[in-house]
Design a protein around this motif. Structure first.
Motif, PDB file in Angstrom:
ATOM      1  N   MET A  44       0.813  -1.213   0.000  1.00 35.42           N
ATOM      2  CA  MET A  44       0.000   0.000   0.000  1.00 35.42           C
ATOM      3  C   MET A  44       0.854   1.273   0.000  1.00 35.42           C
ATOM      4  N   ILE A  45       2.040   1.215   0.610  1.00 32.66           N
ATOM      5  CA  ILE A  45       2.869   2.410   0.795  1.00 32.66           C
ATOM      6  C   ILE A  45       4.285   2.155   0.299  1.00 32.66           C
ATOM      7  N   ALA A  46       4.810   3.106  -0.470  1.00 31.90           N
ATOM      8  CA  ALA A  46       6.187   3.039  -0.965  1.00 31.90           C
ATOM      9  C   ALA A  46       7.079   3.902  -0.085  1.00 31.90           C
ATOM     10  N   THR A  47       8.277   3.402   0.203  1.00 30.66           N
ATOM     11  CA  THR A  47       9.249   4.174   0.973  1.00 30.66           C
ATOM     12  C   THR A  47      10.602   4.140   0.253  1.00 30.66           C
ATOM     13  N   PHE A 144      13.505   9.426  -4.176  1.00 26.98           N
ATOM     14  CA  PHE A 144      12.105   9.834  -4.069  1.00 26.98           C
ATOM     15  C   PHE A 144      11.366   9.756  -5.408  1.00 26.98           C
ATOM     16  N   ALA A 145      12.080   9.854  -6.513  1.00 24.09           N
ATOM     17  CA  ALA A 145      11.438   9.619  -7.815  1.00 24.09           C
ATOM     18  C   ALA A 145      10.988   8.160  -7.891  1.00 24.09           C
ATOM     19  N   ALA A 146      11.810   7.251  -7.366  1.00 28.22           N
ATOM     20  CA  ALA A 146      11.421   5.837  -7.315  1.00 28.22           C
ATOM     21  C   ALA A 146      10.196   5.655  -6.421  1.00 28.22           C
ATOM     22  N   VAL A 147      10.127   6.417  -5.327  1.00 24.77           N
ATOM     23  CA  VAL A 147       8.969   6.354  -4.431  1.00 24.77           C
ATOM     24  C   VAL A 147       7.707   6.810  -5.169  1.00 24.77           C
ATOM     25  N   VAL A 148       7.803   7.926  -5.899  1.00 22.67           N
ATOM     26  CA  VAL A 148       6.645   8.447  -6.635  1.00 22.67           C
ATOM     27  C   VAL A 148       6.178   7.417  -7.665  1.00 22.67           C
TER      28      VAL A 148
END
Length: 167
Positions: A44-47, A144-148
């Motif tokens: 559900m959540i990417a970090t 953070f681009a990978a997170v998005v």
């Protein structure tokens, strides 16, 4: 490595006969670095996870790193940011995936592509007010681009995987 369509990646993970489906690893592939993000066990959540240095000479080492990540985090698939419409960047991503495939270290790992066109811009706007050192900003930006990329995939897949047949 085997390509699967986006909704199928999560659908296949949910169909496995284990108590907890595998997690996903998000990739933001660039010329010099590969930003990594990991999903939580419920997908559900990417970090943010890490940034790997990318060189033509270290693809075998990178494949080993990915093997270790797949084992350590019970990864069932890769979500690779794909720059639809940007030819130079498309070539970069395609070459990277092909080089990883040729190592044969990730034979059983499935992957899919996800539109990354606005991921870097989104992160740039988030980081700008922080006034970070350029080197620190670059590594943060890649992670953070990978997170998005991964979060957008998870949001989409979780919304549609139970309501539509897998692609």
């Amino acid at each position: 490595m085997k390509y699967v369509k986006p909704l199928r990646l999560l659908g296949d993970a949910l169909k496995t006969k284990v108590s907890v489906p595998g997690r996903f690893l998000g990739l933001d592939v660039g010329d010099k670095y590969v930003g990594l993000a990991i999903s939580d066990p419920s997908n559900m959540i990417a970090t943010p996870l890490s940034v790997l240095l990318r060189k033509k000479t270290n693809i075998d080492l990178m494949a080993t790193d990915f093997q270790n990540l797949v084992k350590a985090f019970s990864v069932s698939g890769l979500v690779v940011g794909y720059p639809f419409g940007k030819l130079n960047n498309v070539v970069t991503v395609n070459l990277f995936i092909e080089e990883l495939r040729k190592t044969e270290k990730l034979k059983d790992v499935k992957y899919t592509y996800w539109d990354e066109r606005l991921s870097s811009k989104t992160v740039e706007l988030m980081l700008k007010p922080l006034k970070l050192h350029p080197v620190q900003e670059k590594t943060m930006s890649d992670k953070f681009a990978a997170v998005v990329i991964l979060q957008e995939y998870l949001d989409y897949a979780n919304r549609y995987v139970n309501t539509e047949p897998a692609e």
